[in-house]
Each structure stands twice: as structure tokens, then as C-alpha cells.
Design an enzyme around this catalytic site. Structure first.
Site, short mmCIF file in Angstrom:
data_model
loop_
_atom_site.label_atom_id
_atom_site.label_comp_id
_atom_site.label_asym_id
_atom_site.label_seq_id
_atom_site.Cartn_x
_atom_site.Cartn_y
_atom_site.Cartn_z
N HIS A 111 0.84 -1.20 0.00
CA HIS A 111 0.00 0.00 0.00
C HIS A 111 0.87 1.25 0.00
CE1 HIS A 111 -2.04 3.23 2.50
NE2 HIS A 111 -2.83 3.14 1.44
N SER A 112 0.54 2.20 -0.86
CA SER A 112 1.18 3.51 -0.88
C SER A 112 2.70 3.37 -1.00
CB SER A 112 0.78 4.29 0.38
OG SER A 112 0.99 5.66 0.23
N LEU A 113 3.48 3.83 0.00
CA LEU A 113 4.92 3.61 0.02
C LEU A 113 5.24 2.12 -0.16
CD1 LEU A 113 7.95 4.20 0.78
CD2 LEU A 113 7.22 4.00 3.18
N GLY A 115 3.97 0.11 -2.06
CA GLY A 115 4.00 -0.24 -3.47
C GLY A 115 5.40 -0.18 -4.05
#
Length: 279
Positions: A111-113, A115
Site C-alpha cells: 500500500h502507498s509507500l 507499493g
């Protein structure tokens, strides 16, 4: 000599026995094909969060018999590592260790970072990756960092005036977390969920976000990749997500009408998507 009647009777019994054996074997094979295929999920959280955000998703997946590892990155949550340990390489090493702690392949989710972290990790151990899943995750091309992609967001929610950095720029956090965290990360969450996320907030190390990824694009292209869009996202706009997906060549996508952290606000929808990937 046997009579014709006895011979026919014996042949009939042989056919009957063979038929029963075949039917039994078919039933066993059919049962095995219908049996749930238990998988291992490795979940990687994003910036300003920690492994706790996966708690509900983890619990629901485990109820279905799956094995789930929620990684706690260095300097996040309950991890007390020194700030110097919070590097992109160390993040990748920790996720890789989680992957290598189990036999067989894993479904790697970021998720987010997270990724960016799973992108770098998966290209280092492609043989261990069954599927690569981004939930509102950054997908930097090789040679680019998370920060490079964040600057390209046409509708950025996280803007400089919301942030506070120390003189050495080693960490970054929010000037008004009680307002900024719910607005940016959990707009559709409950009051209790928002309070929990604010309570667990820690300053985010800046070095990993500014470190360019280095990997073989051909290896990345060969991975089985999926993206989960969050259409109400204010941390990474839906438009920016679409741009990254197109640039990365990801063709298999899902959509959740949610803010940046659907595993907290809408865990059942996230679990449904992940379970679909086990079939």
C-alpha cells in the site's frame, strides 16, 4: 469347466469393482479440485502507518485458512529501530526475509509507500512471487523514487504547508495530525478508526521515499500484477493512480470507492478482492 452363467457373473463383478474404484478416484480428485487453495499473503504498509492497519484484513483471511504476514517496517509502529535503519534497502530486506520464511510462493501486497517496496522486492525474488498486488500503491519505474512520482500527481493532497520537517530533514510528519490524518488517509473511516491511526502516528523517515529504485524492467514485466484503485483517495489521487498503472503496464485492476486506507475503512471489500486472487 465354468458355466456361461458363472463366467458372466464373474465378469459382471469385475466390471462393478472397476466402476466403483473409478468413481471413488474421480470423487477424490473432484473434491481436491474444489478444496480451497490456501495461500500465503505478505502485506506491506505505507508511510505514516504500521502493520496494525492490516489487522482486520489479516483476521478475515486467516479465518479462510490462509497464512498472513503483516510486515512492520523499520521505525514504524512497535519497531524501535534506529532512524538510520529506515532505508529502502533495509525495508526490502525485511520484506524479503518474510517471504523467504515460508515455503513456496506468496501473494505480495503493498500500500502507498509499500507499493515501491514490493516493486523492488519482487524483482529481486521473482521466483517467490505468485502475484503482486498494489492497493493505492506507488509503482516507480527503475531509476525513479516515490518522491519523483508524487511530484507528478496532478491533484496532490499532501502539500508542503501540511508538513513539518526537522532541521536535518530526516523525518516528516503533519502539522495538524488530528485533522490531516483523517482527511488524507481515512475520510470514510469511523471515529474510532481515525483516532487509532492518529494515536499510532510516528514521524516518517524521508530517505526511503527519496531513494530511486533499481531493478530489471524485464523481470518486472514478467510478474503477475494487479492494482486496486481507491477512487476517493486524497493522498494519491485517482488520476495519479491511473497514470502509474498505465506506465507500469498493469492491465488487471479492481476499484474500491474508498479513501486511501480501504483495508481499515472497508476491509471486507479488500478481503473479497484478495480472495478472488486465490482461485
Amino acid at each position: 469347466m465354468k458355466s456361461i452363467k458363472e463366467t458372466l457373473k464373474q465378469n459382471f463383478l469385475k466390471v462393478l469393482v472397476l466402476s466403483l474404484v473409478f468413481t471413488s478416484a474421480f470423487a477424490r480428485n473432484n473434491f481436491n479440485n474444489d478444496a480451497p487453495k490456501h495461500k500465503t499473503f505478505v502485506l506491506v504498509h505505507g508511510a505514516w502507518q504500521a502493520a496494525f492497519v492490516w489487522d482486520e484484513v489479516k483476521a478475515q483471511l486467516e479465518k479462510q485458512g490462509h497464512h498472513v504476514i503483516a510486515v512492520e517496517l523499520q521505525g514504524h509502529g512497535k519497531d524501535q529501530s534506529a532512524l538510520a535503519d529506515a532505508t529502502l534497502d533495509n525495508y526490502v530486506a525485511k520484506v524479503t526475509a518474510a517471504i523467504n520464511s515460508v515455503d513456496g510462493k506468496v501473494i505480495l501486497v503493498g500500500h502507498s509507500l509499500g507499493g515501491a517496496i514490493i516493486t523492488q522486492t519482487a524483482t529481486k525474488v521473482p521466483g517467490k512471487i505468485e502475484k503482486l498486488v498494489y492497493i493505492a500503491g506507488f509503482v516507480p519505474p527503475t531509476g525513479k523514487s516515490l518522491n519523483d512520482l508524487a511530484k507528478q500527481d496532478p491533484n496532490p493532497g499532501i502539500t508542503p504547508e501540511l508538513l513539518v520537517l526537522p532541521p536535518d530533514y530526516s523525518t516528516v510528519t503533519f502539522a495538524n495530525p488530528e485533522v490531516n490524518i483523517p482527511e488524507l488517509f481515512l475520510k470514510d473511516g469511523s471515529k474510532q478508526q481515525k483516532e487509532l491511526m492518529v494515536k499510532n502516528l510516528k514521524p516518517e523517515p524521508t530517505a526511503p521515499m527519496g531513494t530511486p529504485l533499481q531493478y530489471d524492467p524485464k523481470v518486472f514485466a514478467g510478474l503477475d500484477k494487479y492494482y486496486v484503485y481507491t477512487t476517493q483517495d486524497r493522498a494519491i489521487s485517482y488520476t495519479a493512480q491511473q497514470q502509474m498503472v498505465k506506465a507500469a503496464g498493469i492491465t488487471k485492476t479492481f476499484t474500491i470507492e474508498a479513501s486511501h486506507s480501504p483495508f481499515v475503512s472497508k476491509p471486507a471489500e479488500v478481503v473479497t478482492i484478495l480472495l478472488n486472487l486465490t482461485k
